[in-house]
Design an enzyme around this catalytic site. Structure first.
Site, PDB file in Angstrom:
ATOM      1  N   CYS A  64       0.872  -1.167   0.000  1.00  0.00           N
ATOM      2  CA  CYS A  64       0.000   0.000   0.000  1.00  0.00           C
ATOM      3  C   CYS A  64       0.913   1.223   0.000  1.00  0.00           C
ATOM      4  O   CYS A  64       1.915   1.240  -0.710  1.00  0.00           O
ATOM      5  CB  CYS A  64      -0.958  -0.024   1.187  1.00  0.00           C
ATOM      6  SG  CYS A  64      -0.169  -0.257   2.797  1.00  0.00           S
ATOM      7  N   GLY A 115       2.885   0.421   3.871  1.00  0.00           N
ATOM      8  CA  GLY A 115       3.063  -1.022   4.017  1.00  0.00           C
ATOM      9  C   GLY A 115       2.926  -1.531   5.431  1.00  0.00           C
ATOM     10  O   GLY A 115       3.399  -2.621   5.734  1.00  0.00           O
ATOM     11  N   TRP A 116       2.233  -0.763   6.301  1.00  0.00           N
ATOM     12  CA  TRP A 116       2.106  -1.265   7.680  1.00  0.00           C
ATOM     13  C   TRP A 116       0.679  -1.247   8.210  1.00  0.00           C
ATOM     14  O   TRP A 116       0.444  -1.451   9.393  1.00  0.00           O
ATOM     15  CB  TRP A 116       3.033  -0.525   8.627  1.00  0.00           C
ATOM     16  CG  TRP A 116       2.942   0.990   8.652  1.00  0.00           C
ATOM     17  CD1 TRP A 116       1.860   1.775   8.395  1.00  0.00           C
ATOM     18  CD2 TRP A 116       4.015   1.885   8.978  1.00  0.00           C
ATOM     19  NE1 TRP A 116       2.175   3.084   8.544  1.00  0.00           N
ATOM     20  CE2 TRP A 116       3.502   3.199   8.902  1.00  0.00           C
ATOM     21  CE3 TRP A 116       5.348   1.704   9.329  1.00  0.00           C
ATOM     22  CZ2 TRP A 116       4.282   4.320   9.167  1.00  0.00           C
ATOM     23  CZ3 TRP A 116       6.124   2.833   9.586  1.00  0.00           C
ATOM     24  CH2 TRP A 116       5.585   4.118   9.504  1.00  0.00           C
ATOM     25  N   ASP A 117      -0.328  -1.022   7.353  1.00  0.00           N
ATOM     26  CA  ASP A 117      -1.735  -1.114   7.756  1.00  0.00           C
ATOM     27  C   ASP A 117      -2.516  -2.028   6.810  1.00  0.00           C
ATOM     28  O   ASP A 117      -2.872  -3.137   7.176  1.00  0.00           O
ATOM     29  CB  ASP A 117      -2.374   0.282   7.794  1.00  0.00           C
ATOM     30  CG  ASP A 117      -1.846   1.137   8.932  1.00  0.00           C
ATOM     31  OD1 ASP A 117      -1.850   0.660  10.073  1.00  0.00           O
ATOM     32  OD2 ASP A 117      -1.416   2.284   8.683  1.00  0.00           O
ATOM     33  N   ARG A 118      -2.789  -1.541   5.605  1.00  0.00           N
ATOM     34  CA  ARG A 118      -3.521  -2.362   4.636  1.00  0.00           C
ATOM     35  C   ARG A 118      -2.716  -3.594   4.223  1.00  0.00           C
ATOM     36  O   ARG A 118      -3.266  -4.691   4.053  1.00  0.00           O
ATOM     37  CB  ARG A 118      -3.847  -1.533   3.398  1.00  0.00           C
ATOM     38  CG  ARG A 118      -4.924  -0.499   3.611  1.00  0.00           C
ATOM     39  CD  ARG A 118      -4.972   0.516   2.486  1.00  0.00           C
ATOM     40  NE  ARG A 118      -3.882   1.483   2.559  1.00  0.00           N
ATOM     41  CZ  ARG A 118      -3.781   2.554   1.787  1.00  0.00           C
ATOM     42  NH1 ARG A 118      -4.701   2.771   0.855  1.00  0.00           N
ATOM     43  NH2 ARG A 118      -2.780   3.394   1.921  1.00  0.00           N
ATOM     44  N   ARG A 150      -3.073   3.659  16.333  1.00  0.00           N
ATOM     45  CA  ARG A 150      -4.346   3.298  15.706  1.00  0.00           C
ATOM     46  C   ARG A 150      -5.464   3.256  16.755  1.00  0.00           C
ATOM     47  O   ARG A 150      -6.584   3.696  16.501  1.00  0.00           O
ATOM     48  CB  ARG A 150      -4.229   1.942  15.007  1.00  0.00           C
ATOM     49  CG  ARG A 150      -3.211   1.910  13.872  1.00  0.00           C
ATOM     50  CD  ARG A 150      -3.601   2.803  12.722  1.00  0.00           C
ATOM     51  NE  ARG A 150      -2.518   2.926  11.757  1.00  0.00           N
ATOM     52  CZ  ARG A 150      -1.685   3.948  11.686  1.00  0.00           C
ATOM     53  NH1 ARG A 150      -1.820   4.969  12.518  1.00  0.00           N
ATOM     54  NH2 ARG A 150      -0.730   3.985  10.787  1.00  0.00           N
TER      55      ARG A 150
END
Length: 484
Positions: free
Chosen positions: A320, A323-326, A372
């Site tokens: 994404c 590169g650390w959520d989706r 988050r």
């Protein structure tokens, strides 16, 4: 303080281990420079779990020299112990770490291409999107300032000359002649890395063609590289909402099927681009993709990725923006789905696979759960809400190289160490109905165990977003991009 225990081959993961992992994740974002006892033990446990089913080459990221938000020990599986093929996927003459070094600033936040799942002789890799000129210059300058010994392929003096050539255009992604040389070198190193891992297709989850902040283009994209450097790769564009969307999960009281993304927002200029041989495999009308709820969107995208893995002899890169959520959402769902099919991590119990995906796919690769939660962005929770929706046959992966031995869940003895009540055995399975039942039981067991552990750490009524703090989002956007 949470008690962390090192995992030896004779001791399995317990529910308390998972709770402690979630607790430290909710307190801090992983940083490879911070060598606290808890981080070291999480890293060691993840490595032991990986090596139960794979021979791995360990790439050192000591003190975050390659990337602060990647594990200190990056496990690259090269042999699947359950496969008929027992030769190493990577030739011994290949220096993987050197390739990481050379390509690290080609992608945002130095989050280079890393293989994280090895299935059917193919890698599933993860990364961030491509860096723009602004980040290439800033990262290279920072490397020079701190005197890192992990220099990229770019000559710093060339960057300085290029910045002098056209200061305005350079930050707008207009490639001047010397800039093009630098892009050729960096993206060439990135492409070399993709080829070493035999990646044939790239799945891009971004909702924007290029990420822009205050009018400045801050990222690039393989699909929209103006010199088509990535033309040899099959592009699959699957625009997927970012972490902010998952505040809605709280609003709809955790009924994920009531979540709908606002695709009409001006920033959303990306649309799905899927090869016809993949889109035709799904019995759905893709012209209505904007009307799908978040569960339908995730299911359809996951099927596309699984079909690509089945029908293509090469591996996949998924990314994404950062590169650390989706990205971990899909990596985690893939790992759990493939495990439920008996295709990867065949020896791991429910507790062990849950610990591994939370540790390696989320925490050790930089997911900032603490932030988050502060903003009610329940993307991690949503991931495990999805598991009961993935029990049907259309999500079953059909491998070619894995042996017929499939792991199944059976009730444990009363004195077993598996607190979920299940452990794995490996008979030959021949009937589709049996496979479906096994898959369903395994995924539901992981989902149930996660919910028990997560709600122990994060009560549903906590961490509500105060409207007076909405201004924090602008500041966070700036901080998240420029601070690693």
């Amino acid at each position: 303080m949470a008690e962390f225990r090192d995992l030896s081959p004779c001791r399995s993961i317990s529910t308390n281990d998972i709770i402690n992992l979630l607790r430290i994740s909710a307190q801090q974002q992983y940083n490879a420079k911070e060598r606290c006892e808890m981080n070291i033990i999480v890293e060691q446990n993840a490595r032991v779990l990986f090596e139960q089913d794979y021979i791995c080459e360990i790439i050192l990221n000591t003190n975050g020299e390659l990337s602060l938000s990647y594990p200190c020990n990056i496990s690259v599986p090269v042999v699947d112990k359950w496969s008929k093929v027992q030769t190493s996927k990577i030739q011994s003459s290949v220096n993987i770490r050197d390739l990481f070094v050379r390509s690290r600033i080609a992608r945002c936040r130095s989050r280079f291409v890393a293989p994280v799942i090895f299935v059917d002789g193919k890698y599933i890799c993860r990364s961030s999107t491509l860096s723009s000129w602004a980040e290439i210059y800033s990262r290279s300058s920072m490397d020079r300032f701190i005197g890192t010994r992990n220099q990229s392929v770019v000559n710093p003096s060339t960057i300085d000359r290029t910045l002098t050539i056209d200061n305005d255009d350079s930050f707008d992604n207009v490639e001047q002649p010397e800039q093009r040389t630098i892009y050729d070198e960096l993206r060439g190193a990135d492409i070399d890395l993709l080829k070493i891992f035999d990646v044939g297709s790239i799945v891009n989850l971004m909702v924007q063609k290029k990420y822009t902040l205050f009018g400045m283009k801050l990222t690039g994209s393989e699909k929209f590289d103006k010199y088509n450097r990535y033309g040899s790769f099959e592009m699959i564009l699957l625009p997927y909402p970012g972490c902010e969307h998952f505040r809605e999960l709280v609003t709809v009281k955790y009924n994920a099927e009531l979540m709908f993304y606002k695709w009409s927002l001006p920033k959303n200029d990306a649309i799905p681009e899927i090869p016809i041989h993949l889109s035709s495999c799904l019995y759905t009308d893709w012209s209505f993709w904007r009307t799908w709820n978040s569960v339908e969107l995730t299911k359809n995208y996951l099927q596309i990725i699984l079909h690509q893995l089945e029908t293509n002899k090469c591996g996949i890169l998924i990314h994404c923006l950062s590169g650390w959520d989706r990205t971990p959402l899909f990596i985690s769902l893939l790992r759990l789905s493939l495990w439920a099919d008996g295709c990867i991590h065949q020896s791991l119990t429910v507790e062990e696979i849950l610990y591994l995906t939370l540790a390696y796919d989320w925490y050790l690769f930089g997911h900032n759960l603490s932030e988050r939660l502060k903003f009610d962005e329940e993307i991690l929770y949503f991931t495990f809400i999805m598991l009961p929706h993935l029990v049907e046959n259309e999500f079953v992966f059909q491998p070619s190289n894995i042996t017929n031995r499939q792991s199944i869940l059976v009730a444990t003895e009363p004195n077993s160490h598996c607190s979920s009540g299940y452990h794995c055995i490996y008979p030959d399975i021949g009937k589709d109905s049996t496979k479906k039942t096994i898959r369903k039981e395994k995924l539901l067991a992981v989902s149930n165990l996660f919910h028990v552990c997560y709600l122990t750490v994060v009560p549903n009524d906590s961490n509500k977003l105060d409207p007076q703090r909405l201004g924090l989002h602008v500041a966070r956007s700036i901080k998240n991009f420029f601070i690693r």
